[in-house]
Every structure is written in C-alpha cells, then in structure tokens.
Design an enzyme around this catalytic site. Structure first.
Site: not given
Lengths: 139, 90
Positions: A91-92
């Site tokens: 996940a960013d």
C-alpha cells in the site's frame, strides 16, 4: 429462595465491577465479566478482569483485515496478521488514506488528520477504532 | 503559500475531497466524485516536476471548492427515492 438471594448478591458485585471497568475504559472486559458471574465466587470475576489486555477486539481486527484486503486487492487466503504493516502489503500513502476512509465509513467514526498519518499497521488501526467507538458511545 | 505542496498537504487535500464526496445526497455524484479523485491522484502519482505538482495541486483545490458548493446546492434537491445501489440487502 436461598438460591435467588445468592444470585442477586453476585449480580450486585458484578455491577460494581462493570462500573469500575468502564472507568478504566476497557470495554471488552464487560463481556468477560458477564460470563464470569454465572460461575461461583468473586475471585474468578477479579482474575477475568485482569486477563483482559489493552488490544482491540478480534472482530474489529477481522473487519479491518477484510477492508485492507479488499482495498489492496489481496487474495483471500493471504496471511494478514495484526502486526502486518500496510507498506509491506504493497500500500502507498494514497491507499492508506483510502483504507482510513473506508474504516471511517464502516465504523461510523471520524479520524483526525494527525492520527490517520500515524496508522501503519492493522493493530494500530483497530486500536484507534476501538478508542473512537468508545468515545462516541460515551458522548 | 508554498510553491510546492508537501506530501502531507497533498494527502490532506485527498482526504478533504473524499470527505466532501461523502456529503453528497445523490448516489451517482457521490460515487463519481470518489472515483474521480482516486483516479486523478493516482494518475499524477509519479509526477516529479515541482511546477506541474503545484499546478495539479491548485487544480484539485479549485475542484474541492466546486464540490463543496455543489454539496450545498444538491442538498436542496434531495431525491425522494434512494438509488437501487444504496438498498442494502439483508
């Protein structure tokens, strides 16, 4: 008749225990106490209260895991422990914001700006949710 | 005003847009706003030129102002029937 009076005595003591546990803010201990009072004796009530740790309820953690899986499109059988970091799952920062928004919608809470930037693992999210849900129910 | 917005500013703009999207009473507009902000921010993820970052940021800010105004306007015309997608099946 004697049995009725005995149960009323234990109920009164569990009420006191419920009130004190509310003050300490451990909502999950309520569940333990109401199970405990049907058994005999006060010592079991006290030990069940101390057994409660400050981590979030497992259902909350489970719901958080499901939302994270859906957001990051992880396969259903992937390992998702409470300690897994969002970044490690791919996940960013945009994903993290989206996850926090879905959690807000799911639990009906409102997360502050600073708190949302500090959420990095599933466990932290679940703890924050628990705190906010409790604050909301007390208000 | 800073010429290049910081990462936290961009993220908080993202959050504000998503929160504003939640306030729409119309299901279609709500979903569109959410989709469009997510797509828009993802599309500009790898932009590294500071002036284009600042341009995209101010663009998003003006869109946020538009969305906020429209939330108020649309709240005057709440549809009586809920959209079929909003009906939660037990």
């Amino acid at each position: 008749m004697a049995a009725v009076s005995a149960t009323s005595v234990t109920f009164g003591s569990s009420l006191k225990l419920l009130k004190s546990s509310q003050i300490t803010g451990k909502a999950s201990s309520l569940k333990m106490v109401t199970v405990g009072w049907t058994k005999s004796g006060f010592p079991s009530l006290r030990t069940s209260r101390f057994r409660v740790s400050c981590s979030a309820k497992p259902e909350t953690v489970q719901k958080v895991c499901e939302i994270v899986k859906k957001q990051l499109a992880l396969p259903a059988e992937s390992e998702l422990t409470p300690e897994s970091k969002f970044a490690a799952l791919g996940a960013d920062s945009l994903d993290t914001v989206e996850i926090v928004m879905s959690l807000e919608e799911e639990f009906g809470i409102s997360v502050e700006e600073e708190s949302s930037q500090n959420i990095t693992t599933v466990q932290e999210a679940a703890d924050l949710i628990e705190k906010l849900v409790q604050k909301k129910s007390e208000a | 005003m800073a010429s290049t917005p910081s990462k936290s500013q961009i993220l908080s703009l993202f959050r504000s847009l998503l929160r504003t999207a939640r306030d729409f009473s119309d299901y279609n507009i709500r979903e569109y706003t959410k989709r469009r902000t997510i797509d828009g921010f993802r599309h500009n993820r790898h932009v590294s030129d500071p002036s284009s970052i600042a341009a995209a940021y101010s663009d998003a800010e003006s869109q946020l102002q538009i969305a906020r105004r429209q939330v108020i306007v649309y709240s005057l015309y709440v549809p009586k029937l809920k959209s079929v997608m909003e009906i939660k099946h037990a």
